[in-house]
Scaffold this motif. Structure first.
Motif, mmCIF file in Angstrom:
data_model
loop_
_atom_site.group_PDB
_atom_site.id
_atom_site.type_symbol
_atom_site.label_atom_id
_atom_site.label_comp_id
_atom_site.label_asym_id
_atom_site.label_seq_id
_atom_site.Cartn_x
_atom_site.Cartn_y
_atom_site.Cartn_z
ATOM 1 N N PRO A 1 -9.121 -10.956 12.568
ATOM 2 C CA PRO A 1 -9.953 -11.026 11.361
ATOM 3 C C PRO A 1 -9.174 -11.595 10.181
ATOM 4 O O PRO A 1 -7.942 -11.532 10.132
ATOM 5 C CB PRO A 1 -10.341 -9.563 11.105
ATOM 6 C CG PRO A 1 -10.111 -8.864 12.404
ATOM 7 C CD PRO A 1 -8.969 -9.577 13.064
ATOM 8 N N ARG A 2 -9.903 -12.137 9.228
ATOM 9 C CA ARG A 2 -9.278 -12.563 7.989
ATOM 10 C C ARG A 2 -8.994 -11.349 7.107
ATOM 11 O O ARG A 2 -9.700 -10.342 7.158
ATOM 12 C CB ARG A 2 -10.185 -13.535 7.229
ATOM 13 C CG ARG A 2 -10.335 -14.891 7.884
ATOM 14 C CD ARG A 2 -11.109 -15.861 7.008
ATOM 15 N NE ARG A 2 -12.519 -15.499 6.882
ATOM 16 C CZ ARG A 2 -13.088 -15.019 5.783
ATOM 17 N NH1 ARG A 2 -12.340 -14.794 4.687
ATOM 18 N NH2 ARG A 2 -14.372 -14.741 5.745
ATOM 19 N N LEU A 3 -7.958 -11.466 6.280
ATOM 20 C CA LEU A 3 -7.565 -10.360 5.414
ATOM 21 C C LEU A 3 -8.710 -9.934 4.505
ATOM 22 O O LEU A 3 -8.966 -8.736 4.328
ATOM 23 C CB LEU A 3 -6.339 -10.748 4.578
ATOM 24 C CG LEU A 3 -5.862 -9.716 3.553
ATOM 25 C CD1 LEU A 3 -5.507 -8.397 4.215
ATOM 26 C CD2 LEU A 3 -4.676 -10.266 2.755
ATOM 27 N N ALA B 1 -15.116 -12.390 1.615
ATOM 28 C CA ALA B 1 -15.305 -12.019 3.014
ATOM 29 C C ALA B 1 -16.402 -12.838 3.662
ATOM 30 O O ALA B 1 -16.285 -13.275 4.820
ATOM 31 C CB ALA B 1 -15.643 -10.530 3.120
ATOM 32 N N ARG B 2 -17.497 -13.052 2.926
ATOM 33 C CA ARG B 2 -18.634 -13.779 3.505
ATOM 34 C C ARG B 2 -19.446 -14.423 2.386
ATOM 35 O O ARG B 2 -20.387 -13.841 1.861
ATOM 36 C CB ARG B 2 -19.524 -12.842 4.317
ATOM 37 C CG ARG B 2 -20.583 -13.583 5.126
ATOM 38 C CD ARG B 2 -21.346 -12.638 6.041
ATOM 39 N NE ARG B 2 -22.220 -13.406 6.914
ATOM 40 C CZ ARG B 2 -23.484 -13.750 6.594
ATOM 41 N NH1 ARG B 2 -23.997 -13.387 5.439
ATOM 42 N NH2 ARG B 2 -24.222 -14.447 7.432
ATOM 43 N N PRO B 3 -19.114 -15.665 2.024
ATOM 44 C CA PRO B 3 -19.803 -16.346 0.921
ATOM 45 C C PRO B 3 -21.167 -16.893 1.332
ATOM 46 O O PRO B 3 -21.393 -18.111 1.377
ATOM 47 C CB PRO B 3 -18.829 -17.467 0.550
ATOM 48 C CG PRO B 3 -18.104 -17.765 1.821
ATOM 49 C CD PRO B 3 -17.989 -16.462 2.553
ATOM 50 N N ASN B 4 -22.085 -15.983 1.640
ATOM 51 C CA ASN B 4 -23.445 -16.374 2.005
ATOM 52 C C ASN B 4 -24.383 -15.919 0.893
ATOM 53 O O ASN B 4 -24.506 -14.721 0.620
ATOM 54 C CB ASN B 4 -23.839 -15.730 3.332
ATOM 55 C CG ASN B 4 -25.247 -16.096 3.763
ATOM 56 O OD1 ASN B 4 -26.210 -15.560 3.229
ATOM 57 N ND2 ASN B 4 -25.357 -16.995 4.721
ATOM 58 N N LEU C 1 -16.452 -10.782 15.077
ATOM 59 C CA LEU C 1 -16.621 -10.844 16.533
ATOM 60 C C LEU C 1 -17.037 -12.233 17.004
ATOM 61 O O LEU C 1 -16.770 -12.599 18.157
ATOM 62 C CB LEU C 1 -17.666 -9.811 16.975
ATOM 63 C CG LEU C 1 -17.286 -8.338 16.725
ATOM 64 C CD1 LEU C 1 -18.434 -7.424 17.090
ATOM 65 C CD2 LEU C 1 -16.029 -7.968 17.509
ATOM 66 N N ARG C 2 -17.652 -12.997 16.111
ATOM 67 C CA ARG C 2 -18.061 -14.367 16.448
ATOM 68 C C ARG C 2 -17.569 -15.302 15.346
ATOM 69 O O ARG C 2 -18.306 -15.665 14.433
ATOM 70 C CB ARG C 2 -19.571 -14.448 16.588
ATOM 71 C CG ARG C 2 -20.135 -13.621 17.730
ATOM 72 C CD ARG C 2 -21.623 -13.885 17.908
ATOM 73 N NE ARG C 2 -21.891 -15.302 18.152
ATOM 74 C CZ ARG C 2 -23.124 -15.826 18.214
ATOM 75 N NH1 ARG C 2 -24.184 -15.038 18.047
ATOM 76 N NH2 ARG C 2 -23.294 -17.108 18.433
ATOM 77 N N VAL D 1 -18.286 -19.033 7.868
ATOM 78 C CA VAL D 1 -18.275 -20.323 7.177
ATOM 79 C C VAL D 1 -16.902 -20.649 6.613
ATOM 80 O O VAL D 1 -16.566 -21.826 6.422
ATOM 81 C CB VAL D 1 -19.326 -20.346 6.054
ATOM 82 C CG1 VAL D 1 -20.728 -20.201 6.625
ATOM 83 C CG2 VAL D 1 -19.063 -19.270 5.012
ATOM 84 N N VAL D 2 -16.082 -19.639 6.340
ATOM 85 C CA VAL D 2 -14.749 -19.899 5.799
ATOM 86 C C VAL D 2 -13.871 -20.550 6.853
ATOM 87 O O VAL D 2 -12.984 -21.358 6.525
ATOM 88 C CB VAL D 2 -14.118 -18.586 5.294
ATOM 89 C CG1 VAL D 2 -12.675 -18.809 4.843
ATOM 90 C CG2 VAL D 2 -14.941 -18.010 4.154
ATOM 91 N N ARG D 3 -14.106 -20.264 8.118
ATOM 92 C CA ARG D 3 -13.228 -20.736 9.185
ATOM 93 C C ARG D 3 -13.663 -22.083 9.763
ATOM 94 O O ARG D 3 -13.192 -22.476 10.816
ATOM 95 C CB ARG D 3 -13.164 -19.680 10.296
ATOM 96 C CG ARG D 3 -12.131 -18.611 9.977
ATOM 97 C CD ARG D 3 -11.891 -17.686 11.128
ATOM 98 N NE ARG D 3 -10.546 -17.124 11.080
ATOM 99 C CZ ARG D 3 -10.229 -15.892 11.411
ATOM 100 N NH1 ARG D 3 -11.162 -15.054 11.825
ATOM 101 N NH2 ARG D 3 -8.978 -15.463 11.348
ATOM 102 N N ARG D 4 -14.541 -22.766 9.100
ATOM 103 C CA ARG D 4 -14.909 -24.093 9.566
ATOM 104 C C ARG D 4 -13.794 -25.094 9.272
ATOM 105 O O ARG D 4 -12.923 -24.853 8.447
ATOM 106 C CB ARG D 4 -16.213 -24.542 8.885
ATOM 107 C CG ARG D 4 -17.434 -23.733 9.335
ATOM 108 C CD ARG D 4 -18.661 -24.105 8.562
ATOM 109 N NE ARG D 4 -19.813 -23.298 8.975
ATOM 110 C CZ ARG D 4 -20.987 -23.292 8.356
ATOM 111 N NH1 ARG D 4 -21.171 -24.050 7.289
ATOM 112 N NH2 ARG D 4 -21.968 -22.534 8.795
#
Length: 445
Positions: A311-313, A346-349, A411-412, A417-420
């Motif tokens: 996981p990302r920090l 954590a999740r820029p959605n 988990l997926r 989106v950060v890991r694109r």
């Protein structure tokens, strides 16, 4: 484009680094000003001196009344004051010293009301600086491709409404600074800022767990221990003098945190008001709070070491902080300031974030109307238990939804989106692209 590139190349290096963040800083200034204007009916309309108007105008703040109630208006020094135990400052020492310094700055003003207003104004000015710097730091943590995500921290409705209720923005800038220093591998600086953040508000302590889990997975023990050593040393450096010479005042925060009952905003408050079996038992509150937080943190730790991809920090920081808020005895409206930067990182959605912000705004208005409704004779101006608790649960559920999406992204990783574009962990520091040394499940194919 060639001309622009040539102009950029001719600029000094510091200006090239600073210029991209100037627009974000200006938006943060706008957010800080809007937050100040929101308090206008109280600051300039006199509503602070009316127990009803400050709620119906939605402009309440802790800063103004605590100046009187903690005897700062009488020149009493936080923690060292000769006052009843419940009149000591109930915050960790960094905030106590912030209050003391600002109190000394306004002390030449002879009129006590004008002095209290100046105390509020200077405190707000400091909090505004903390917000502006925090937005820039968040943009740096997000990385060049996602720096505009920091607009959420600058202009989110929950931030504007809650910015100046308390001193939380001071802890926020220190916590974000600690994470940026970690990302830049400035380990001692990271520890110093983290120690100061924990000595300002207690919630940054949760980030140690996130760092620990990723350290277990990557075996990067040297950086972790170096940072923790600096954090512990800094916390002791600012706490020990007060602890030794004014133990009673210093202990007020810790005694208050342990002995307080379920308070507004928390799920425990709902359980107790509705008299739920076990969950609503006031005598079991501390045990239930600590146990539920421990179970959630254990689940996050297992997720951190079992996930096929590390996981990302910021994902783990968000999950641990959200768990702390969900299980806390109190969930004040300004606690939104804690979570916004880490939720976005954590999740820029925007959809989930917008839904959560709508719930935060709903709760912000609900809590003040609920307090009005509790005042005898003002029932017609406020709301009752049912409407209030719907707002409590709406906020909690939207945070849980965001937590669920972050777990899904862990988990997926293809959904993250950060890991694109072959990005691993832009805020991870030594964890970025670090190989796994301990993992409970096989790596993702």
């Amino acid at each position: 484009m060639t001309g622009l590139a040539r102009t950029r190349d001719s600029l000094p290096e510091w200006r090239v680094r600073v210029l991209p963040y100037v627009p974000l800083a200006m938006f943060a200034v706008l957010g800080a000003v809007l937050a100040y204007l929101w308090k206008w009916p109280c600051r300039f309309g006199g509503a602070w001196n009316d127990g009803t108007l400050q709620f119906t105008n939605f402009c309440y703040t802790d800063i103004y009344p605590l100046y009187y109630d903690r005897r700062l208006s009488e020149g009493q020094v936080p923690y060292f004051a000769d006052v009843p135990f419940d009149k000591h400052v109930e915050y960790p020492v960094v905030l106590g010293w912030v209050m003391e310094v600002i109190s000394r700055l306004v002390s030449p003003i002879t009129d006590v009301t004008a002095r209290a207003e100046a105390f509020y104004d200077l405190t707000v000015l400091l909090m505004a600086v903390c917000l502006i710097v925090g937005v820039v730091i968040m943009a740096m943590l997000a990385g060049p491709e996602r720096r505009w995500d920091a607009l959420w921290y600058a202009l989110a409705p929950g931030v504007i409404l809650g910015a100046y209720i308390n001193w939380d923005l001071a802890a926020g800038v220190l916590a974000l600074g600690a994470m940026l220093a970690w990302a830049r591998r400035r380990l001692v600086l990271s520890g110093v800022l983290l120690g100061l953040a924990i000595a300002t508000k207690f919630y940054p302590l949760m980030f140690i767990g996130a760092l620990f889990v990723l350290t277990v997975r990557t075996a990067r023990w040297g950086p972790f221990l170096k940072t923790m050593g600096a954090a512990v040393g800094t916390w002791l450096a600012v706490n020990l003098p007060v602890m030794i010479f004014a133990f009673e005042g210093w202990s007020r925060f810790y005694v208050f945190s342990q002995e307080r009952g379920a308070d507004w905003g928390s799920l425990w408050f709902f359980f107790q008001q509705r008299q739920w079996p076990i969950l609503g038992d006031p005598d079991s509150l501390s045990f239930l709070g600590v146990t539920s937080l421990a179970l959630l943190c254990l689940g996050i730790a297992l997720l951190g070491v079992m996930a096929p991809t590390r996981p990302r920090l910021m994902q783990l920081c968000f999950l641990t902080l959200a768990s702390f808020m969900l299980t806390n005895k109190v969930w004040s409206p300004q606690f939104v300031l804690w979570l916004v930067p880490f939720a976005v990182l954590a999740r820029p959605n925007w959809r989930a974030l917008a839904l959560w912000q709508a719930a935060e705004v709903w709760y912000f208005f609900a809590i003040w109307l609920y307090l009005v409704g509790l005042q005898p004779g003002n029932e017609h101006l406020g709301i009752g238990d049912t409407a209030y608790f719907i707002a409590v649960w709406a906020r909690a559920v939207t945070v849980m939804i965001m937590m669920g999406f972050v777990v899904r992204d862990i988990l997926r990783p293809d959904k993250d989106v950060v890991r694109r574009d072959d990005v691993d962990d832009p805020s991870g520091g030594v964890f970025d692209r670090a190989p796994d040394r301990f993992r409970m499940l096989p790596a993702a194919s």
